[in-house]
Scaffold this motif. Sequence first.
Motif, short mmCIF file in Angstrom:
data_model
loop_
_atom_site.label_atom_id
_atom_site.label_comp_id
_atom_site.label_asym_id
_atom_site.label_seq_id
_atom_site.Cartn_x
_atom_site.Cartn_y
_atom_site.Cartn_z
N UNK A 20 0.82 -1.20 0.00
CA UNK A 20 0.00 0.00 0.00
C UNK A 20 0.86 1.25 0.00
N UNK A 21 0.36 2.33 -0.60
CA UNK A 21 1.10 3.58 -0.65
C UNK A 21 1.06 4.29 0.69
N UNK A 22 2.17 4.27 1.43
CA UNK A 22 2.17 4.87 2.77
C UNK A 22 2.09 6.39 2.70
N UNK A 23 2.64 6.99 1.63
CA UNK A 23 2.51 8.44 1.50
C UNK A 23 1.05 8.83 1.34
N UNK A 66 6.54 9.66 11.23
CA UNK A 66 7.66 8.79 11.63
C UNK A 66 7.52 7.41 11.01
N UNK A 67 6.33 6.85 11.08
CA UNK A 67 6.09 5.51 10.54
C UNK A 67 6.26 5.49 9.02
N UNK A 68 5.75 6.53 8.35
CA UNK A 68 5.89 6.60 6.89
C UNK A 68 7.35 6.75 6.48
N UNK A 69 8.12 7.52 7.26
CA UNK A 69 9.54 7.70 6.96
C UNK A 69 10.30 6.39 7.15
N UNK A 70 9.97 5.64 8.21
CA UNK A 70 10.65 4.37 8.42
C UNK A 70 10.31 3.39 7.30
N UNK A 71 9.04 3.37 6.91
CA UNK A 71 8.65 2.48 5.82
C UNK A 71 9.43 2.81 4.55
N UNK A 119 6.30 -4.39 5.56
CA UNK A 119 4.91 -4.70 5.20
C UNK A 119 3.96 -4.44 6.37
N UNK A 120 4.43 -4.71 7.59
CA UNK A 120 3.60 -4.44 8.77
C UNK A 120 3.35 -2.95 8.93
N UNK A 121 4.37 -2.14 8.70
CA UNK A 121 4.20 -0.68 8.78
C UNK A 121 3.18 -0.21 7.75
N UNK A 145 6.27 0.23 17.99
CA UNK A 145 6.96 -0.61 17.00
C UNK A 145 8.22 0.09 16.48
N UNK A 146 8.12 1.39 16.25
CA UNK A 146 9.27 2.13 15.75
C UNK A 146 10.36 2.18 16.80
N UNK A 147 9.99 2.45 18.06
CA UNK A 147 10.98 2.54 19.14
C UNK A 147 11.63 1.19 19.41
N UNK A 148 10.84 0.11 19.30
CA UNK A 148 11.37 -1.22 19.59
C UNK A 148 12.35 -1.70 18.53
N UNK A 149 12.14 -1.28 17.28
CA UNK A 149 12.98 -1.75 16.18
C UNK A 149 13.69 -0.61 15.49
#
Length: 228
Positions: free
Chosen positions: A62-65, A105-110, A163-165, A213-217
């Motif tokens: 999926x398009x995260x942006x 943050x999540x979109x940037x990590x993805x 994919x989870x993000x 999830x971001x902080x853990x990984x």
Amino acid sequence: MSLRDLSVLYLLAGLACAVAVYRASPEGRRRAALAAALCVPLWPIWAPVALTARRAEPGGAPGTADAAARVQGALREGVSACAGTSFEALLSREAAARIEAEVARAAARHAELDALLRQGGFDEAAAAARVAEIERGGAGSGRALATAHLHLENIRRLRAMRDRDARALEELADLVQALRTQLVLARFAGSSVEGVGGIVSEVWARVEGLGAAIDAHGGASSGEPIET
């Protein structure tokens, strides 16, 4: 109601759908404008198709942006719907800004993970082929095989994170859009605060899950080794 009145209502509905389609379109301005223009005369048929279309990134993710943009738009409309009402405490501008920050943050990590996994050294098929090659080599390859298996497993874990993000952001975008419509409905229908509180709690649970999830990984996408 006269035919003229019905025609005016039909036109107003078409214009409203056109605005919604233009704002939700993931395409460029020209294509978005064309899709919106089609809605004016054909909104009963075209609007459901255009509004349910989803842009996908290469590989089917999926398009995260797009998901992040949907979250931002829905939050701002939700905040506007709450302004000056008893629901304002449920979705303040500060709360919306915090949600937007976590989504960014999540979109940037993805995006970082996706770019990383497109590099040659992170090719899952090549890593799996290397494992098979070593296994065919027979005795004396135990350490090399263990290393190749570790490399393959790390790639698969990185892909799973990416994919989870993507799924989490898409689900959050859908939920925030539902919150937006719930708030608008509550404003005009006079629903109770309790009726909105449940979906707000779910939004915050999803946002906190993204952050955790971001902080853990956090090191997984910045070159740090993945423990196994």
